[in-house]
Design a protein around this motif. Structure first.
Motif, PDB file in Angstrom:
ATOM      1  N   THR A  44       1.111  -1.824  -0.085  1.00 27.12           N
ATOM      2  CA  THR A  44       0.129   0.087  -0.383  1.00 27.12           C
ATOM      3  C   THR A  44       1.038   1.179  -0.010  1.00 27.12           C
ATOM      4  OG1 THR A  44      -1.645  -1.282   1.374  1.00 27.12           O
ATOM      5  CG2 THR A  44      -2.358   1.305   1.351  1.00 27.12           C
ATOM      6  N   GLN A  84      -7.727  -0.013  -0.906  1.00 24.22           N
ATOM      7  CA  GLN A  84      -7.583  -1.576  -0.486  1.00 24.22           C
ATOM      8  C   GLN A  84      -9.406  -1.291   0.351  1.00 24.22           C
ATOM      9  OE1 GLN A  84      -4.907  -2.688   1.797  1.00 24.22           O
ATOM     10  NE2 GLN A  84      -5.561  -4.506   2.610  1.00 24.22           N
ATOM     11  N   ASP A 158      -5.176  -2.282  -5.198  1.00 27.38           N
ATOM     12  CA  ASP A 158      -4.666  -3.022  -3.874  1.00 27.38           C
ATOM     13  C   ASP A 158      -5.537  -3.809  -2.870  1.00 27.38           C
ATOM     14  OD1 ASP A 158      -3.073  -2.587  -1.664  1.00 27.38           O
ATOM     15  OD2 ASP A 158      -3.959  -0.789  -1.559  1.00 27.38           O
ATOM     16  N   GLU A 159      -4.946  -5.567  -3.647  1.00 27.77           N
ATOM     17  CA  GLU A 159      -6.123  -6.031  -2.607  1.00 27.77           C
ATOM     18  C   GLU A 159      -7.466  -5.986  -2.780  1.00 27.77           C
ATOM     19  OE1 GLU A 159      -4.466  -7.806   0.547  1.00 27.77           O
ATOM     20  OE2 GLU A 159      -2.569  -6.633   0.716  1.00 27.77           O
TER      21      GLU A 159
HETATM   22 MG    MG Z   1      -2.148  -3.073   1.947  1.00 26.06          MG
END
Ligand code: MG
Ligand code: ADP
Length: 306
Positions: A44, A84, A158-159
């Motif tokens: 991140t 995320q 992001d994920e």
């Molecule tokens: Mg992260």
């Protein structure tokens, strides 16, 4: 031509945490690139440096060939970022969220394009629904739609599938694949190995802010194709790893188990070694290595966590 080029990137937070330690890699145009790493490895942080909110400590970052320090506005336009965390202002409808996001990039009168994105992400039925009324899967897709309104050339996720159920995960994979086929460069961070395995042409693995592997995903898996993992269970406590086993990268699992690593062509050597040791072997478990093993070896084991 590279879509993203990162050289010797460092980030030290005010707290003193050295989150990125000289990270370097390049993503080519049109690539579907995976950045794998356990929690806290710096994924991140890296994305937030690309996207803007986090300022790097040193190193260079180029997006579409332009240095982020030279022309922040230009590099921001090239990127679309799916964060995320899901967070929407609950007053707005799906369409309003996308109009507001367009405004943030100075884009007006793009309803036609918004409709196209809604169609592509299968959200057209929800155009006028309040974001509160969306399911988790729809919210994720709306986040992707939001990242696409200004027609970025590079999409960074992001994920996106962290904590989502299997069906939704496969659903998102389908959309990401479709977008990449249409020419979008994609950088996906994840800690799911099967995700990188199934989607991405190249995979980088980071751990504690350092790059520990970068290869074509299939080579990364293949490089382990001949490697085997042998778990030996002994009938009595093993106080010291027998000398004959030392060439096979032995890891003591517990008092009775040792894991050996070897290439298939060394099978005879290992059989000889096993014959020569005094400890009684009561069980054997032989496995081929998978990307999962590579990941664990390169990250957790390195930190002595396993
Ligand atoms: Mg992260
Ligand atoms: P990942 O996304 O791979 O889980 P992060 O980039 O979130 O990793 O975190 C990397 C490291 O930096 C961690 O040790 C984390 O605690 C630390 N970190 C992240 N954000 C901040 C921040 N804003 N201030 C201080 N430390 C941070």
């Amino acid at each position: 031509m590279s879509a993203i080029k990162i050289e010797n990137l460092h980030k030290t937070y005010a707290s003193g945490v050295h989150a990125l330690k000289g990270l370097s890699f390049e993503i080519k145009k049109g690539e579907f690139f995976a950045l794998l790493g356990p929690n806290g490895s710096g994924k991140t942080t890296m994305i937030n440096i690309l996207a803007g909110p986090t300022i790097k400590t040193s190193g260079t970052v180029k997006i579409g060939g332009t240095d982020i320090e030279k022309d922040r506005e230009k590099t921001k336009m090239i990127l679309g970022v799916v964060p995320q965390e899901i967070s929407f202002d609950s007053f707005f409808s799906v369409n309003e969220v996308l109009i507001l996001q367009s405004g943030y990039y100075g884009i007006k009168n793009n309803q036609k394009y918004i409709d196209e994105i809604l169609e592509k992400l299968n959200l057209q039925d929800k155009k006028h629904a309040n974001t509160r009324a969306l399911s988790g899967g729809m919210k994720r897709r709306l986040l992707v739609a939001k990242a696409l309104v200004h027609k970025p050339k590079v999409l960074v996720l992001d994920e996106p599938t962290a904590g989502v159920d299997v069906e939704l995960r496969h659903n998102l994979w389908h959309y990401m694949r479709k977008l990449n086929k249409e020419g979008l460069t994609i950088l996906l961070t994840t800690h799911y190995l099967e995700e990188a395995e199934s989607l991405c042409t190249r995979t980088a693995i980071i751990d504690k802010g350092e790059l520990v592997a970068l290869q074509k995903t299939k080579d990364l898996i293949q490089s382990m194709g001949n490697a085997k993992k042998l778990t030996l269970t002994f009938g009595k406590k093993v106080s010291k790893i027998p000398e004959a086993l030392l060439p096979f990268d032995p890891k003591k699992q517990n008092d009775h188990e040792i894991i050996l690593h070897f290439e298939t062509q060394d099978i005879n050597k290992i059989l000889k070694a096993l014959e020569s040791i005094k400890y009684p072997i009561v069980d054997l478990d032989l496995q081929g290595k998978k990307l999962e093993d590579v990941f664990i070896e390169l990250t957790y084991n390195r930190n002595g966590k396993l």
